[in-house]
Design a protein around this motif. Structure first.
Motif, PDB file in Angstrom:
ATOM      1  N   ILE A 215       0.854  -1.190   0.000  1.00 19.83           N
ATOM      2  CA  ILE A 215       0.000   0.000   0.000  1.00 19.83           C
ATOM      3  C   ILE A 215       0.886   1.234   0.000  1.00 19.83           C
ATOM      4  CG2 ILE A 215      -1.750   1.322   1.248  1.00 19.83           C
ATOM      5  CD1 ILE A 215      -2.747  -1.271   2.463  1.00 19.83           C
ATOM      6  N   ALA A 216       0.733   2.086  -0.990  1.00 23.23           N
ATOM      7  CA  ALA A 216       1.474   3.347  -1.058  1.00 23.23           C
ATOM      8  C   ALA A 216       0.710   4.417  -0.286  1.00 23.23           C
ATOM      9  CB  ALA A 216       1.651   3.772  -2.516  1.00 23.23           C
ATOM     10  N   CYS A 217       1.374   5.021   0.687  1.00 22.59           N
ATOM     11  CA  CYS A 217       0.750   6.093   1.477  1.00 22.59           C
ATOM     12  C   CYS A 217       1.864   7.035   1.940  1.00 22.59           C
ATOM     13  CB  CYS A 217      -0.006   5.524   2.674  1.00 22.59           C
ATOM     14  SG  CYS A 217      -1.048   6.718   3.544  1.00 22.59           S
ATOM     15  N   GLY A 218       1.908   8.231   1.380  1.00 21.10           N
ATOM     16  CA  GLY A 218       3.001   9.160   1.636  1.00 21.10           C
ATOM     17  C   GLY A 218       2.876   9.882   2.955  1.00 21.10           C
ATOM     18  N   LEU A 219       3.183   9.185   4.048  1.00 24.12           N
ATOM     19  CA  LEU A 219       2.946   9.746   5.380  1.00 24.12           C
ATOM     20  C   LEU A 219       3.939  10.821   5.784  1.00 24.12           C
ATOM     21  CD1 LEU A 219       1.867   6.536   7.309  1.00 24.12           C
ATOM     22  CD2 LEU A 219       0.443   8.441   6.570  1.00 24.12           C
ATOM     23  N   LYS A 220       4.955  11.049   4.969  1.00 25.87           N
ATOM     24  CA  LYS A 220       5.821  12.194   5.230  1.00 25.87           C
ATOM     25  C   LYS A 220       5.003  13.484   5.143  1.00 25.87           C
ATOM     26  CE  LYS A 220      10.074  14.477   3.659  1.00 25.87           C
ATOM     27  NZ  LYS A 220      11.181  14.449   2.657  1.00 25.87           N
TER      28      LYS A 220
END
Length: 461
Positions: A215-220
Motif C-alpha cells: 500500500i502506497a501512502c506518503g505519510l511524510k
C-alpha cells in the motif's frame, strides 16, 4: 447587457464582476417561507397566497445576487453567457454575479453579511457550513432540483434541504490487476480481506524488492492517510455526521465507539509492514510516482488521483479501482463515502425569493447543468443528468452494486472549536502510528480527557 464592477459593503477585499440584464426591479417581502414558484396552488408554505396561480416566467422580476469564490465556475459562466441564457427564459430578472477572491474571504464576508442582514440571494455552502448558516437559508425540499439530486436529502438539517450540491466526489482504492493476479489475490470485500490481501502482496513482492510497498501512502506529508483516518470513522458508523456527533460527547474515543474501532483497524494495518520499509520517509508525489511504475500495488486517493497516476504510468491497461472495504463481514452494509460540494442555496435575506428559486431550478435543469457538469472533472450529483465515469473509476461500481452511500460532513463549528482546543489532528495521528513508542490506547484515552475538558471550557453541549 452590460458589465460593471459591483461595490459590495462589509467584505474584506472583494473582487466583483457583475452582469446586468434589462429587466424591471421589484421587491418581494416574503422571506423564509419561500419555496419554488412552480408549487401547486393551495400550498400554504409557498410564497404565493393560497389558491393563486404561480407567477409566469415573464411576471417574475427583480434583481438577484449570485456570490461565488470558485474560479472555474466563474470562468465557465462568463464563457458560456449564463446570464444571457437565463434571461432568455426570465427576461425581467437581473443577475449580479459577485466573484470573491477565495473561500476564506468568502466565509468571512458571508459571516459579516449575515449579521448585517445583507446576504446575497444565492450563496454557496460546504457540507460543514450548512449548519452555520441554517437560519439564513430557505428550505428547498419541494424543488425539482432537490428531487433530482441524489445527495441533497442526505444533507438535510432538521428535515430541511438548505442547499443543492452541484457535484459529488468519491474516494477510490487504485490497484494493479496484474500484480494482484501474479500474487494470487482477489479484490477484497471486507476489512479482514483487505488486510490479508495487503500482507500477501507485501510478502510476495517484498521478498525480491525491499523497497516494494503493498500500500502506497506518503505519510511524510501526513495528509495522504485521509482515506483511512478521516473517512473510516464515518464508514464504520454509517454516519457522515460523525464529527458533529463527537462534539456532543465527552468520551468519543472510548473503547466500543466507532472512531475507536476504526482507528484500531487502521493501526493494525499500518503497523503490519504493508506500507513498506519507510512510510514516513516518502511524500504523496513520491509514492504516487512509485505506484505508477508498479513499485506499489495499492493506493487510496480521490477521483483527482487518476490523472496523477496516468501522468506517471506508461500503460494503465491493468489499472483498476474498488471502494475501500471497511465492513467486518459480507453481511454488513458496504458503506462508501461520497461528498457533495458547492451547495447552492437561497437566503432568507432575498428580496426576490421567487426569482432566486426560479434561478436554482433553471441552473439544475437541462438548460444549463449538463454543459456545466461536463466541463468540470467532478461527478454529477443529478440523477436526471448522469455523467459517465472514467471506465477505470466505473469499475468500483461494477464490483460493488450494493454500495450504501454515506454523505460525508467535514464537521461543523462546534467540532472545529473542540478540535482546535485539543489539537486533535486525525491526519497527523495516522502518521504518528508509525513512530517508535506510539501507544494507541493511551493516546485515545488522553484525547478523551482533553475532549471533555474542551467541551466544558467552550460550553459546548
Amino acid at each position: 447587457m452590460r458589465k460593471k464592477v459591483l461595490a459590495t459593503i462589509l467584505t474584506c477585499t472583494m473582487v466583483a464582476s457583475v452582469f446586468m440584464g434589462c429587466g424591471n426591479k421589484s421587491e418581494d417581502t416574503s422571506k423564509d417561507t419561500a419555496k419554488t414558484p412552480t408549487q401547486e396552488a393551495g400550498d400554504t408554505t409557498g410564497t404565493k397566497t393560497q389558491g393563486t396561480e404561480s407567477p409566469s416566467k415573464e411576471e417574475l422580476s427583480g434583481t438577484i445576487t449570485f456570490a461565488i469564490w470558485d474560479n472555474n465556475l466563474n470562468e465557465f459562466i462568463e464563457q458560456n453567457d449564463m446570464v444571457g441564457k437565463f434571461q432568455k427564459e426570465y427576461p425581467n430578472i437581473e443577475i449580479e454575479v459577485e466573484k470573491i477572491k477565495d473561500d476564506s474571504e468568502y466565509w468571512n464576508a458571508m459571516k459579516m453579511r449575515a449579521s448585517a442582514n445583507q446576504l446575497p440571494d444565492i450563496m454557496f455552502n460546504k457540507p460543514f457550513t450548512l449548519s452555520r448558516f441554517k437560519d439564513y437559508l430557505l428550505d428547498l425540499t419541494s424543488t425539482k432540483a432537490c428531487e433530482n439530486n441524489e445527495l441533497a436529502s442526505g444533507y438535510a438539517i432538521n428535515g430541511k434541504v438548505l442547499g443543492i450540491p452541484m457535484t459529488s466526489g468519491y474516494e477510490y482504492v487504485y490497484y494493479w490487476k496484474d500484480l494482484f493476479k501474479e500474487a494470487g489475490v482477489l479484490v477484497p470485500t471486507t476489512w479482514g480481506e483487505f488486510e490479508e490481501v495487503a500482507k500477501k502482496l507485501q510478502e510476495f513482492y517484498g521478498k525480491d524488492d525491499p523497497n516494494f510497498m503493498a500500500i502506497a501512502c506518503g505519510l511524510k506529508d501526513e495528509w495522504p492517510d485521509y482515506p483511512y483516518m478521516e473517512f473510516m470513522p464515518a464508514l464504520e458508523s454509517g454516519n457522515g455526521q460523525n464529527w458533529n456527533l463527537m462534539a456532543t460527547q465527552d468520551a468519543p474515543f472510548a473503547e466500543g465507539n466507532d472512531i475507536n474501532k476504526a482507528y484500531n483497524k487502521i493501526y493494525s494495518l499500518f503497523t503490519s509492514g504493508v506500507l513498506g520499509k519507510d512510510p514516513l520517509g516518502l511524500g504523496n508525489d513520491q509514492v504516487t510516482s512509485l505506484f505508477a511504475v508498479k513499485k506499489a500495488a495499492i493506493i487510496a486517493l480521490g477521483d483527482w488521483g487518476l490523472q496523477n497516476i496516468k501522468n506517471g504510468a506508461e500503460d494503465i491497461s491493468q489499472l483498476g479501482t474498488f471502494y475501500l472495504p471497511t465492513r467486518n463481514t459480507k453481511d454488513d452494509p458496504y458503506n462508501v463515502i461520497v461528498q457533495g460540494d458547492s451547495f447552492m442555496g437561497v437566503t432568507t435575506h432575498s428580496k426576490n425569493p421567487d426569482a432566486a428559486l426560479a434561478f436554482v431550478e433553471w441552473f439544475y435543469s437541462d438548460a444549463w447543468y449538463p454543459s456545466y457538469i461536463n466541463y468540470v472533472s467532478s461527478a454529477s450529483s443529478m440523477t436526471n443528468f448522469p455523467k459517465d465515469k472514467e471506465p477505470i473509476l466505473a469499475e468500483s461500481d461494477e464490483l460493488c452494486p450494493d454500495k450504501v452511500l454515506i454523505m460525508y460532513d467535514g464537521g461543523g463549528d462546534n467540532f472545529t472549536a473542540i478540535q482546535n482546543e485539543t489539537t486533535f489532528d486525525y491526519k497527523k495521528l495516522g502518521a504518528q502510528m508509525l513512530t517508535d513508542g506510539f501507544d494507541l490506547k493511551n493516546t485515545l484515552t488522553e484525547l478523551d480527557s482533553k475532549w471533555k475538558d474542551a467541551r466544558a471550557k467552550l460550553n459546548i453541549k
